[in-house]
Write a protein that holds these residues in place. Structure first.
Motif, PDB file in Angstrom:
ATOM      1  N   TRP A   1       0.565  -1.233  -0.352  1.00 20.60           N
ATOM      2  CA  TRP A   1      -0.162   0.222   0.018  1.00 20.60           C
ATOM      3  C   TRP A   1       1.039   1.253  -0.287  1.00 20.60           C
ATOM      4  O   TRP A   1       0.524   2.506  -0.496  1.00 20.60           O
ATOM      5  N   THR A   2       1.797   1.017   0.848  1.00 21.59           N
ATOM      6  CA  THR A   2       2.865   2.529   0.721  1.00 21.59           C
ATOM      7  C   THR A   2       3.486   2.639  -0.439  1.00 21.59           C
ATOM      8  O   THR A   2       3.625   4.208  -0.338  1.00 21.59           O
ATOM      9  N   VAL A   3       3.904   1.719  -0.899  1.00 22.76           N
ATOM     10  CA  VAL A   3       4.278   1.640  -2.259  1.00 22.76           C
ATOM     11  C   VAL A   3       2.676   2.768  -3.506  1.00 22.76           C
ATOM     12  O   VAL A   3       3.585   4.012  -4.186  1.00 22.76           O
ATOM     13  N   LEU A   4       2.293   1.991  -3.644  1.00 21.14           N
ATOM     14  CA  LEU A   4       0.924   2.591  -4.111  1.00 21.14           C
ATOM     15  C   LEU A   4       0.377   4.348  -4.069  1.00 21.14           C
ATOM     16  O   LEU A   4       0.154   4.781  -4.828  1.00 21.14           O
ATOM     17  N   MET A   5       0.604   4.643  -2.628  1.00 20.84           N
ATOM     18  CA  MET A   5       0.362   5.523  -2.231  1.00 20.84           C
ATOM     19  C   MET A   5       1.666   6.324  -2.697  1.00 20.84           C
ATOM     20  O   MET A   5       1.224   7.994  -3.091  1.00 20.84           O
ATOM     21  N   ASP A   6       2.958   6.219  -3.074  1.00 22.05           N
ATOM     22  CA  ASP A   6       3.720   6.729  -3.522  1.00 22.05           C
ATOM     23  C   ASP A   6       3.491   7.497  -4.775  1.00 22.05           C
ATOM     24  O   ASP A   6       4.048   8.268  -5.511  1.00 22.05           O
ATOM     25  N   LYS A   7       3.104   5.813  -5.295  1.00 22.17           N
ATOM     26  CA  LYS A   7       2.772   6.574  -6.812  1.00 22.17           C
ATOM     27  C   LYS A   7       2.005   7.531  -7.198  1.00 22.17           C
ATOM     28  O   LYS A   7       2.030   8.217  -8.316  1.00 22.17           O
ATOM     29  N   LEU A   8       0.408   7.353  -6.212  1.00 20.95           N
ATOM     30  CA  LEU A   8      -0.411   7.752  -6.043  1.00 20.95           C
ATOM     31  C   LEU A   8       0.504   9.480  -6.255  1.00 20.95           C
ATOM     32  O   LEU A   8      -0.194  10.683  -7.064  1.00 20.95           O
ATOM     33  N   ASN A   9       0.799   9.720  -5.439  1.00 18.45           N
ATOM     34  CA  ASN A   9       1.250  11.060  -4.668  1.00 18.45           C
ATOM     35  C   ASN A   9       1.796  11.552  -5.986  1.00 18.45           C
ATOM     36  O   ASN A   9       2.038  12.891  -6.490  1.00 18.45           O
ATOM     37  N   THR A  10       3.063  11.252  -6.400  1.00 13.32           N
ATOM     38  CA  THR A  10       4.259  10.930  -7.554  1.00 13.32           C
ATOM     39  C   THR A  10       3.064  11.933  -9.169  1.00 13.32           C
ATOM     40  O   THR A  10       2.582  12.967  -9.520  1.00 13.32           O
ATOM     41  N   ALA A  11       2.003  11.002  -9.100  1.00 19.04           N
ATOM     42  CA  ALA A  11       0.870  11.700 -10.037  1.00 19.04           C
ATOM     43  C   ALA A  11      -0.228  12.858  -9.955  1.00 19.04           C
ATOM     44  O   ALA A  11      -0.190  13.310 -11.120  1.00 19.04           O
ATOM     45  N   LYS A  12      -0.327  12.977  -8.169  1.00 16.92           N
ATOM     46  CA  LYS A  12      -0.780  13.551  -8.381  1.00 16.92           C
ATOM     47  C   LYS A  12       0.170  15.012  -8.039  1.00 16.92           C
ATOM     48  O   LYS A  12      -0.821  16.160  -8.807  1.00 16.92           O
ATOM     49  N   SER A  13       1.070  15.103  -7.828  1.00 12.49           N
ATOM     50  CA  SER A  13       1.698  16.144  -8.317  1.00 12.49           C
ATOM     51  C   SER A  13       1.954  16.939  -9.184  1.00 12.49           C
ATOM     52  O   SER A  13       2.115  17.922  -9.762  1.00 12.49           O
ATOM     53  N   ASP A  14       2.213  15.963 -10.357  1.00  7.90           N
ATOM     54  CA  ASP A  14       2.716  15.794 -11.661  1.00  7.90           C
ATOM     55  C   ASP A  14       1.351  16.912 -12.894  1.00  7.90           C
ATOM     56  O   ASP A  14       1.127  18.039 -13.299  1.00  7.90           O
TER      57      ASP A  14
ATOM     58  N   SER B   1      -7.922  -0.530  -5.843  1.00 11.09           N
ATOM     59  CA  SER B   1      -8.936  -0.505  -7.086  1.00 11.09           C
ATOM     60  C   SER B   1      -9.481   1.079  -7.053  1.00 11.09           C
ATOM     61  O   SER B   1      -9.592   1.393  -8.177  1.00 11.09           O
ATOM     62  N   ASP B   2      -9.774   2.068  -6.177  1.00  9.74           N
ATOM     63  CA  ASP B   2      -9.792   3.049  -6.481  1.00  9.74           C
ATOM     64  C   ASP B   2      -8.835   3.967  -5.985  1.00  9.74           C
ATOM     65  O   ASP B   2      -8.818   4.861  -6.547  1.00  9.74           O
ATOM     66  N   LEU B   3      -7.562   3.410  -5.896  1.00  9.59           N
ATOM     67  CA  LEU B   3      -6.254   4.235  -5.701  1.00  9.59           C
ATOM     68  C   LEU B   3      -6.055   4.509  -7.177  1.00  9.59           C
ATOM     69  O   LEU B   3      -5.360   5.539  -7.540  1.00  9.59           O
ATOM     70  N   GLN B   4      -6.337   3.421  -8.228  1.00  9.86           N
ATOM     71  CA  GLN B   4      -6.246   3.013  -9.293  1.00  9.86           C
ATOM     72  C   GLN B   4      -6.226   3.594 -10.275  1.00  9.86           C
ATOM     73  O   GLN B   4      -5.780   4.345 -11.211  1.00  9.86           O
ATOM     74  N   THR B   5      -8.124   4.007  -9.739  1.00  7.48           N
ATOM     75  CA  THR B   5      -8.440   4.705 -10.113  1.00  7.48           C
ATOM     76  C   THR B   5      -8.697   5.966 -10.113  1.00  7.48           C
ATOM     77  O   THR B   5      -8.235   7.209 -11.145  1.00  7.48           O
ATOM     78  N   ALA B   6      -8.249   6.272  -8.533  1.00  8.79           N
ATOM     79  CA  ALA B   6      -7.656   7.892  -8.124  1.00  8.79           C
ATOM     80  C   ALA B   6      -6.007   8.324  -9.605  1.00  8.79           C
ATOM     81  O   ALA B   6      -6.093   9.753 -10.106  1.00  8.79           O
ATOM     82  N   MET B   7      -4.794   7.382  -9.413  1.00 10.02           N
ATOM     83  CA  MET B   7      -4.473   7.485  -9.564  1.00 10.02           C
ATOM     84  C   MET B   7      -4.372   8.037 -11.554  1.00 10.02           C
ATOM     85  O   MET B   7      -3.831   8.433 -12.830  1.00 10.02           O
ATOM     86  N   THR B   8      -5.267   7.045 -12.220  1.00  6.99           N
ATOM     87  CA  THR B   8      -5.821   6.681 -13.607  1.00  6.99           C
ATOM     88  C   THR B   8      -6.065   8.328 -13.863  1.00  6.99           C
ATOM     89  O   THR B   8      -5.800   9.888 -14.867  1.00  6.99           O
ATOM     90  N   PHE B   9      -7.010   8.708 -12.777  1.00 10.89           N
ATOM     91  CA  PHE B   9      -7.545  10.194 -13.144  1.00 10.89           C
ATOM     92  C   PHE B   9      -6.635  11.133 -13.211  1.00 10.89           C
ATOM     93  O   PHE B   9      -6.910  12.301 -13.359  1.00 10.89           O
ATOM     94  N   TYR B  10      -6.330  11.360 -12.374  1.00 10.41           N
ATOM     95  CA  TYR B  10      -4.642  12.289 -12.140  1.00 10.41           C
ATOM     96  C   TYR B  10      -4.144  12.511 -13.205  1.00 10.41           C
ATOM     97  O   TYR B  10      -3.493  13.631 -13.817  1.00 10.41           O
ATOM     98  N   MET B  11      -3.849  11.547 -13.594  1.00 16.51           N
ATOM     99  CA  MET B  11      -2.533  11.498 -14.664  1.00 16.51           C
ATOM    100  C   MET B  11      -3.441  11.615 -16.787  1.00 16.51           C
ATOM    101  O   MET B  11      -3.003  12.230 -17.116  1.00 16.51           O
TER     102      MET B  11
END
Length: 644
Positions: free
Chosen positions: A509-522, A561-571
């Motif tokens: 989960w921590t690794v996935l959250m790091d990736k999410l935060n990167t996508a959000k920052s970008d 799944s929700d986390l990946q959806t969030a990452m997708t929409f940030y991208m």
């Protein structure tokens, strides 16, 4: 005189042969600069195993007309042409060079047929930049990674195999995409107990940075973008655009729309609920339709909460999902015969055609309006596709599903009008030709197709046909001249492919959250840059907020799944913010190579900067017959995840 004419004739006949006898003149221009780079790739053995191999790139940039030529030998399993074209575009943007005044020649050599494509994009971009600037390449540096339109280095597969190949080729530094140092491998163990063989397979995380250092003495470094990559290859630092110091992201421009839409949808909900109560449908049908309306009511409650939090786009999306359900129930109550359903579908067709005409007749002024109209056109095509499905259900006598698809088609067409009118509010400047959309759509389709082919070549049919079908749909839109719909559809496929590669086999989960935060920052940075250029990226801002709603939900439930959806929409947000930004123009001739050009000493940091460094494993066909659970599942499935 006859002898002179004979000589001229002979020369004329021999000239084409002389030209074809000197192919080097076309492949290796005498003007311009050439650089040679090596890059690791993967090949697949006869048993299906992935192995690392080394490829050589000979890249020449010379004055020309914007062409990109690429030759691979032996042929790559995945075509590199789209990545090469994108690499040239990114190189031009980074340097401020008008690439329409240059030709790029790329030769790729390997000892075996490789799985190429996107993973070589970053390397090709570095090579084109070095050739344009006349910089030397450090032969001890290699890299793997896609190149994205904004210059970031995208995720790839087979990193462990490529690290091995880089070591075998004598590399001392191996660059990989940021966030991919933790790779997951499957280990199979066999144990025999009393004549019974037990086979156990487990997924194990491997820190590529530590593994490569300990085993080969290979320095593996994560790079975020092409600016970092160029430095490690050449020792030269290209000035990067400074991200805005402070970016405020707000959908306040949708506040009035959200409040009005919520009020109207709530009134519609109450009206249809009253109609249901006064209807004479049987007990089973009544309970089913009531359950559907209750789910719509829950969505409206979410919308009310969204408005209170200032999340106006998310509120509009929840209203949109609720209206699909409400309209489905209302139309079902008001259709009693197949003829009624047919008339209903005809009405929806007229509504969609009217909407399409309205969208197409707009004069586009400014980038903000261009993005809004592009979104509107895609929604029109979505509506038409849903109506086609409705007719198929109708002819198979599945009237319930026919009405459901028609309800979605109708509401989707209404969102196209919404985006068109929103774009008109932000219209400014001179009219913009839709040709820019056509060109961008072509690039996105080609690159998205390449990414999907790359994934399938690396991992087989792990993603099913969903992305392939999406790209085929984008191509059909393009062939029909619906370039905006083609662009956004292809963009979705590209982003989903990248999310797949970037989260493959990761459960931490921590690794996935790091990736999410990167996508959000970008995404936030991309929005800020667009705003600094005088553009209000309304679609990007809306997607950013929608991603935040899924992120909030994911954090509460720890749902991947929700986390990946969030990452997708940030991208999605990042991609749309970058769309149609004007490319800079710059030098008009190839820069001269300084006489003392060398590769400066590169100081490699001892520790790779990454937040994940110390983390690792841890109805039947007859009208009126309803199956309660099937109906509820269909309605909920139809609505979940739908955005306005």
């Amino acid at each position: 005189m006859r002898r002179v004419l004979a000589v001229v004739l002979i020369l004329a006949l021999l000239m084409p042969l002389a030209m074809t006898a000197q192919p080097a003149m076309a492949q290796c221009p005498c003007e311009g600069h050439t650089v040679v780079l090596k890059a690791p790739a993967v090949a697949k053995t006869s048993t299906g195993q992935l192995v690392g191999v080394v490829t050589e790139f000979v890249i020449t940039v010379a004055p020309g007309h914007g062409h990109v030529y690429i030759e691979t030998w032996p042929l790559a399993q995945v075509d590199m042409q789209a990545s090469a074209r994108l690499a040239a575009q990114v190189a031009g943007r980074v340097l401020g060079v008008n690439m329409s005044r240059y030709d790029v020649f790329i030769q790729v050599r390997a000892n075996t047929s490789i799985i190429g494509g996107p993973s070589a994009g970053g390397t090709m971009t570095v090579g084109i930049i070095a050739a344009l600037e006349g910089w030397k390449i450090n032969p001890k540096v290699m890299m793997t990674g896609m190149i994205n339109p904004d210059g970031t280095i995208g995720p790839v597969g087979g990193i462990l195999e490529k690290a091995s190949a880089a070591h075998e080729a004598g590399a001392k530094i191996f660059l990989i995409p940021e966030g991919q140092r933790i790779q997951y491998v499957q280990e199979t163990q066999k144990k025999e107990i009393g004549g019974v063989v037990e086979i156990k397979t487990e997924t194990k995380p491997v820190d590529v940075v530590k593994y490569a250092e300990e085993r080969w003495g290979l320095k593996v470094i994560e790079v975020k973008d092409i600016y970092q990559a160029v430095y490690y290859f050449t020792g030269h630092r290209i000035p990067r655009p400074k991200p805005p110091a402070k970016v405020e992201i707000s959908t306040a421009f949708l506040e009035n729309d959200a409040k009005s839409d919520y009020a109207n949808t709530t009134a519609y909900y109450q009206k249809v609920r009253k109609e249901l109560q006064e209807s004479n449908v049987g007990y089973g049908t009544y309970e089913t339709l009531l359950a559907a309306l209750q789910s719509a009511g829950q969505l409206l409650n979410q919308s009310k909460e969204d408005i209170a939090k200032g999340m106006y786009y998310t509120a509009l999306s929840h209203d949109f999902q609720a209206r699909i359900i409400i309209r489905h129930v209302e139309w079902y109550l008001n259709t009693n015969t197949p003829e009624d359903v047919q008339k209903l579908l005809d009405r929806v067709r007229i509504e969609i055609n009217s909407t399409e005409t309205y969208v197409e007749n707009q004069t586009i002024r400014g980038i903000t309006m261009l993005q809004a109209i592009a979104a509107a056109e895609q929604r029109v095509e979505d509506a038409k596709s849903a109506l086609d499905s409705a007719w198929k259900y109708y002819y198979s006598q599945d009237y319930w599903d026919a009405i459901g698809e028609a309800a979605y088609a109708y509401e989707r067409a209404k969102t196209a009008i919404f985006w068109t009118n929103l774009g008109k509010k932000f219209a400014k400047g001179k009219p913009i030709s839709k040709n820019i959309v056509r060109i961008t759509a072509r690039d996105y389709i080609d690159e998205s197709d390449l990414i999907v082919a790359y994934i399938e070549s690396m991992y087989g049919d792990v993603i099913g046909n969903s992305l392939t079908n999406t790209i085929e749909k984008a191509q059909q839109y393009y062939d029909d001249g619906k370039y905006s719909a083609a662009l956004f559809t292809a963009m979705q496929a590209r982003v989903q492919g990248e999310v797949f590669l970037d989260t493959l086999a990761i459960t931490n989960w921590t690794v996935l959250m790091d990736k999410l935060n990167t996508a959000k920052s970008d995404a936030k940075t991309a929005i800020g840059i667009a705003e600094e250029r005088g553009i209000t990226p309304i679609l990007a801002i809306a997607y950013y907020e929608f991603a935040e709603s899924f992120e909030e939900q994911a954090v509460k439930t720890q749902n991947v799944s929700d986390l990946q959806t969030a990452m997708t929409f940030y991208m999605y947000s990042k991609e749309t913010a970058n769309l149609f930004l004007e490319s800079p123009s710059g030098i008009v001739s190839v820069p001269k190579v300084p006489s003392n050009a060398t590769v400066p000493q590169i100081n490699v940091p001892n520790v790779t900067r990454t937040s994940t460094q110390e983390r690792g494993s841890q109805g039947g066909t007859q009208y009126g017959v309803l199956g309660v659970f099937m109906v509820i599942a269909f309605i909920v499935g139809l609505a979940v995840g739908r955005k306005i």
